[in-house]
Scaffold this active site. Structure first.
Site, PDB file in Angstrom:
ATOM      1  N   ASN A   1     -12.753  19.055  12.719  1.00  0.00           N
ATOM      2  CA  ASN A   1     -12.394  18.643  11.245  1.00  0.00           C
ATOM      3  C   ASN A   1     -13.280  17.621  11.092  1.00  0.00           C
ATOM      4  O   ASN A   1     -13.085  15.857  10.266  1.00  0.00           O
ATOM      5  CB  ASN A   1     -10.868  18.261  11.299  1.00  0.00           C
ATOM      6  CG  ASN A   1     -10.044  19.361  11.079  1.00  0.00           C
ATOM      7  OD1 ASN A   1     -10.680  20.326  10.463  1.00  0.00           O
ATOM      8  ND2 ASN A   1      -9.322  19.050  11.537  1.00  0.00           N
TER       9      ASN A   1
ATOM     10  N   LYS B   1     -18.735  26.339  17.705  1.00  0.00           N
ATOM     11  CA  LYS B   1     -17.449  26.698  16.738  1.00  0.00           C
ATOM     12  C   LYS B   1     -16.876  27.797  17.632  1.00  0.00           C
ATOM     13  O   LYS B   1     -15.298  27.556  17.865  1.00  0.00           O
ATOM     14  CB  LYS B   1     -17.689  26.963  15.423  1.00  0.00           C
ATOM     15  CG  LYS B   1     -16.177  27.544  14.549  1.00  0.00           C
ATOM     16  CD  LYS B   1     -15.957  27.033  13.328  1.00  0.00           C
ATOM     17  CE  LYS B   1     -14.939  27.624  12.942  1.00  0.00           C
ATOM     18  NZ  LYS B   1     -14.772  27.074  11.776  1.00  0.00           N
TER      19      LYS B   1
ATOM     20  N   ARG C   1      -9.551  22.084  18.755  1.00  0.00           N
ATOM     21  CA  ARG C   1      -9.762  22.076  17.727  1.00  0.00           C
ATOM     22  C   ARG C   1      -9.777  21.146  16.278  1.00  0.00           C
ATOM     23  O   ARG C   1     -10.381  21.271  15.895  1.00  0.00           O
ATOM     24  CB  ARG C   1      -8.728  23.021  17.429  1.00  0.00           C
ATOM     25  CG  ARG C   1     -10.030  23.997  16.240  1.00  0.00           C
ATOM     26  CD  ARG C   1      -8.973  25.779  16.097  1.00  0.00           C
ATOM     27  NE  ARG C   1      -9.780  25.684  13.994  1.00  0.00           N
ATOM     28  CZ  ARG C   1      -9.418  27.034  13.872  1.00  0.00           C
ATOM     29  NH1 ARG C   1      -9.300  28.032  14.871  1.00  0.00           N
ATOM     30  NH2 ARG C   1     -10.325  27.968  13.016  1.00  0.00           N
TER      31      ARG C   1
ATOM     32  N   GLU D   1      -5.612  25.325  16.666  1.00  0.00           N
ATOM     33  CA  GLU D   1      -4.819  24.024  16.131  1.00  0.00           C
ATOM     34  C   GLU D   1      -4.182  23.075  16.767  1.00  0.00           C
ATOM     35  O   GLU D   1      -3.670  22.156  16.428  1.00  0.00           O
ATOM     36  CB  GLU D   1      -5.460  23.448  15.246  1.00  0.00           C
ATOM     37  CG  GLU D   1      -5.891  21.564  14.730  1.00  0.00           C
ATOM     38  CD  GLU D   1      -6.750  21.589  13.397  1.00  0.00           C
ATOM     39  OE1 GLU D   1      -6.176  22.211  12.833  1.00  0.00           O
ATOM     40  OE2 GLU D   1      -7.408  21.079  13.228  1.00  0.00           O
TER      41      GLU D   1
ATOM     42  N   ARG E   1       2.547  42.207   5.769  1.00  0.00           N
ATOM     43  CA  ARG E   1       2.086  41.941   6.183  1.00  0.00           C
ATOM     44  C   ARG E   1       1.102  41.464   7.469  1.00  0.00           C
ATOM     45  O   ARG E   1       1.434  41.060   8.771  1.00  0.00           O
ATOM     46  CB  ARG E   1       4.194  41.735   7.620  1.00  0.00           C
ATOM     47  CG  ARG E   1       5.605  41.418   7.008  1.00  0.00           C
ATOM     48  CD  ARG E   1       6.479  41.853   7.299  1.00  0.00           C
ATOM     49  NE  ARG E   1       7.213  41.398   6.945  1.00  0.00           N
ATOM     50  CZ  ARG E   1       7.826  42.369   6.126  1.00  0.00           C
ATOM     51  NH1 ARG E   1       7.260  43.877   7.146  1.00  0.00           N
ATOM     52  NH2 ARG E   1       8.992  42.366   5.518  1.00  0.00           N
TER      53      ARG E   1
ATOM     54  N   HIS F   1     -11.666  15.833   2.446  1.00  0.00           N
ATOM     55  CA  HIS F   1     -10.450  15.945   1.668  1.00  0.00           C
ATOM     56  C   HIS F   1     -10.034  15.125   0.759  1.00  0.00           C
ATOM     57  O   HIS F   1     -10.022  15.096  -0.587  1.00  0.00           O
ATOM     58  CB  HIS F   1      -9.285  16.487   2.680  1.00  0.00           C
ATOM     59  CG  HIS F   1      -9.586  17.539   3.397  1.00  0.00           C
ATOM     60  ND1 HIS F   1      -8.638  18.322   3.884  1.00  0.00           N
ATOM     61  CD2 HIS F   1     -10.352  18.691   3.250  1.00  0.00           C
ATOM     62  CE1 HIS F   1      -9.269  19.394   4.653  1.00  0.00           C
ATOM     63  NE2 HIS F   1     -10.635  19.225   3.927  1.00  0.00           N
TER      64      HIS F   1
ATOM     65  N   HIS G   1     -17.342  20.676  -0.985  1.00  0.00           N
ATOM     66  CA  HIS G   1     -17.042  20.424   0.093  1.00  0.00           C
ATOM     67  C   HIS G   1     -17.747  20.164   1.705  1.00  0.00           C
ATOM     68  O   HIS G   1     -17.948  18.697   2.492  1.00  0.00           O
ATOM     69  CB  HIS G   1     -16.736  22.079   0.826  1.00  0.00           C
ATOM     70  CG  HIS G   1     -15.179  21.406   2.523  1.00  0.00           C
ATOM     71  ND1 HIS G   1     -14.534  21.014   2.878  1.00  0.00           N
ATOM     72  CD2 HIS G   1     -15.884  22.167   3.572  1.00  0.00           C
ATOM     73  CE1 HIS G   1     -14.622  21.239   4.008  1.00  0.00           C
ATOM     74  NE2 HIS G   1     -14.956  21.563   4.963  1.00  0.00           N
TER      75      HIS G   1
ATOM     76  N   GLU H   1     -21.808  20.649   7.764  1.00  0.00           N
ATOM     77  CA  GLU H   1     -21.368  21.189   9.196  1.00  0.00           C
ATOM     78  C   GLU H   1     -22.341  21.766  10.046  1.00  0.00           C
ATOM     79  O   GLU H   1     -21.422  21.152  11.091  1.00  0.00           O
ATOM     80  CB  GLU H   1     -20.194  22.778   8.717  1.00  0.00           C
ATOM     81  CG  GLU H   1     -19.373  22.279   7.377  1.00  0.00           C
ATOM     82  CD  GLU H   1     -18.029  21.642   7.976  1.00  0.00           C
ATOM     83  OE1 GLU H   1     -18.388  21.214   8.842  1.00  0.00           O
ATOM     84  OE2 GLU H   1     -17.074  21.484   6.787  1.00  0.00           O
TER      85      GLU H   1
ATOM     86  N   HIS I   1     -13.452  15.241   7.655  1.00  0.00           N
ATOM     87  CA  HIS I   1     -12.786  15.903   6.724  1.00  0.00           C
ATOM     88  C   HIS I   1     -11.280  15.761   6.060  1.00  0.00           C
ATOM     89  O   HIS I   1     -11.457  15.739   5.239  1.00  0.00           O
ATOM     90  CB  HIS I   1     -12.145  17.504   7.809  1.00  0.00           C
ATOM     91  CG  HIS I   1     -13.407  18.201   8.159  1.00  0.00           C
ATOM     92  ND1 HIS I   1     -14.639  17.908   8.346  1.00  0.00           N
ATOM     93  CD2 HIS I   1     -13.128  19.492   7.418  1.00  0.00           C
ATOM     94  CE1 HIS I   1     -14.731  19.615   7.814  1.00  0.00           C
ATOM     95  NE2 HIS I   1     -14.749  19.883   7.311  1.00  0.00           N
TER      96      HIS I   1
ATOM     97  N   LYS J   1      -9.414  30.290  10.124  1.00  0.00           N
ATOM     98  CA  LYS J   1      -8.480  30.292   9.080  1.00  0.00           C
ATOM     99  C   LYS J   1      -8.695  30.398   7.938  1.00  0.00           C
ATOM    100  O   LYS J   1      -9.676  31.059   7.207  1.00  0.00           O
ATOM    101  CB  LYS J   1      -8.990  28.130   8.838  1.00  0.00           C
ATOM    102  CG  LYS J   1      -7.947  27.281   9.867  1.00  0.00           C
ATOM    103  CD  LYS J   1      -8.641  26.418  10.046  1.00  0.00           C
ATOM    104  CE  LYS J   1      -8.548  25.420  11.405  1.00  0.00           C
ATOM    105  NZ  LYS J   1      -8.304  24.121  10.782  1.00  0.00           N
TER     106      LYS J   1
END
Lengths: 361, 361
Positions: free
Chosen positions: B242, B224, B238, B234, B118, B249, B262, B182, B245, B140
């Protein structure tokens, strides 16, 4: 009807405790924010409750996951089924997962909610006594690994917990007893008056008297909520909730998850922890005897399994999460309702207590 | 040497940016609290850096996981290898995981750290430009699902990020370019002066001039860090990170993860987002042309793949996490360095822009 609030700042949530609770959806539909709902349940619970539950959700866009029943399926591989269903049905970040089942369903559904798109909302609808008084409250979620129980998981708090006591009517005796192990635990670790109340009412509780059950579930959740509110992520005091669990996890791992129920293993484990406390001179033997008697009256085992040996116990206990830098940290009692987390017990004392309890050398 | 701090209250951490950083372990050993360390890396990076890195860890109890290289292996099944190694070596809650690799290694190692018992601590040692300026900063973590990228994960912040610019010397050209996508993104979404600086220095950057690289990585991480500090999980701002993106994606999913890198998919996706912004009348066409030119000079694709059609694009975009209750939310520009998150673009306008970009109907 009894309600209580688990106080965790902005992650606070209510625990609703009542008979006929789920059927009264006006009380809980408000905890589902979005349009999409995914019900996670298992093969045993689905025929009993799934259709009724779906009918209560009105206009929601519903999908469902019916998992195989049992601790043996609490794995990453089974978890994947939940993600598959969510993605096949295009569920987005606004979805709410509903755990309809016992501890295994709750732990897996909660962990899926923690991880799906990095976190979505979920609701706990525990259908067993064990999950009502323990696993559904406090935000611990996760799955097992072949080398250890609950080794993979997250802290993720639900939006609410619906403890519908009517659901306990369909619970097999053995599982009801397993839940009583955790109920009795709260008395032992932090609530002597509740322990005495349990001694006075154990016969009625085992007959599943509605009023007594409501009180037992409420007091258990109240005790758990207090401990968790002090220490959400188990940095310190929360560890007292693990009385008997390090011994118990060793039993569950050795016997194979599900052969000994969690509550059964915890029951035998608590007796070992109490015996160790007595051996260390911290606890009067009368508390050990009273604990043992109450657990027996609840239909629980109070001795470890006959096929384990001392080395196996110690090795498996060493794998438990409650080990820090090689020292075994155990919850022990310094009186009825007075618990401590301690690394003071030497390994040979633990071994001695195990042998006295009948474990082979 | 440049340092900056990602300000997230009690989860704040430093980002160290320098040549020859890893070799100077006095600068970062203090971020490993316990005795146990698990290095997670991959088959490509291990022969280059693993032995040197281990030698720097002194008396620590070290285990290692060498993953197969590539986005195709960013799965729950591969994640299990990390848990296996940790448990086989009896790593406890005090362990620190170290991600030595690019974005895939960082995302998986970070997610393993989020879930193991955890949550344990971890450190990011990004070895690619892409991971230095993007994935290693911001917390992330996660893995892919066959039906969508990064669909399973957690927010889990590292103890520190070590961006050692010397490691970029071994990076293949194609991956260096992918990282530049990026870098350029930060100029487009929130930093017009940085965009102009990139236009002025793109030739030197592509020659991997050390001083220029340090500045580009620092400005990217600074941008960033500012955005993430405003919105860790997010909920709002935030999302501007993207840009491109959602289109990207869709490309990665359609082409199979890893066939389009990517950064390459994001590059083509950003051009589509800019074209859509122009089509909506929000952005001057000159910004689209400048963006396209800078991306091309960085060696990046600026057109979507030829084997996709419009319906496929729209369907895959609908699966992206950035969809809420059926409406496609996209990052669009209202000027150079001025971005908005908007659901205003009608589906037929998106389809029109895709067709103009050469995507089959």
């Amino acid at each position: 009807m009894k309600n209580l609030e688990l106080d965790l700042g902005e992650r606070s949530y209510p625990i609703l405790i009542s008979r006929e609770l789920v059927g009264n959806s006006a009380l809980w539909l408000k905890y589902i924010a979005g349009r999409q709902v995914c019900i996670v349940t298992n093969e045993t619970i689905a025929p009993l409750y799934l259709d009724n539950f779906k009918a209560l959700l009105g206009e929601k866009e519903i999908c469902e996951v019916i998992l195989p029943d049992g601790e043996a399926f609490k794995t990453l591989a089974t978890l994947q089924q939940i993600f598959d269903t969510l993605l096949e049905n295009n569920h987005n970040r606004g979805t709410t997962l509903i755990a309809l089942g016992g501890g295994v369903v709750g732990d897996m559904c909660g962990f899926a909610a923690a991880c799906y798109q990095r976190g979505v909302q979920f609701i706990q609808v525990p259908t067993t006594l064990l999950s009502m008084v323990d696993s559904s409250v406090g935000g611990k979620t996760g799955v097992n690994h072949p080398l250890g129980k609950n080794m993979i998981g997250a802290f993720h708090q639900p939006n609410c917990v619906l403890a519908d006591l009517s659901m306990l009517e369909t619970l097999p005796d053995r599982e009801f007893s397993a839940g009583m192990a955790e109920v009795i635990k709260y008395g032992l670790i932090c609530d002597a008056p509740f322990f005495k109340w349990l001694e006075d009412n154990i016969a009625g509780l085992m007959r599943r008297d509605g009023g007594l059950l409501e009180e037992a579930v409420y007091q258990s959740c109240l005790n758990k909520a207090r401990v968790v509110a002090e220490d959400e992520r188990e940095g310190g005091r929360r560890a007292i909730l693990n009385l008997g669990h390090t011994f118990g996890h060793a039993i569950e791992t050795a016997e194979g998850y599900g052969n000994w129920l969690h509550g059964e293993a915890v029951s035998a484990g608590m007796v070992l922890a109490l015996a160790l406390s007595v051996e260390l001179g911290w606890l009067d033997e009368s508390v050990l005897l009273r604990g043992k008697q109450l657990l027996q009256m609840a239909g629980l085992p109070v001795a470890p399994p006959e096929n384990m040996n001392v080395d196996q116990f110690l090795q498996l206990m060493g794998r438990d999460k409650k080990v820090l830098d090689g020292r075994l940290r155990l919850v022990l009692l310094k009186g009825l309702g007075v618990s401590v987390v301690s690394s003071d017990a030497p390994e040979n004392t633990i071994a001695h207590v195990l042998r006295v309890a009948g474990v082979r050398a």
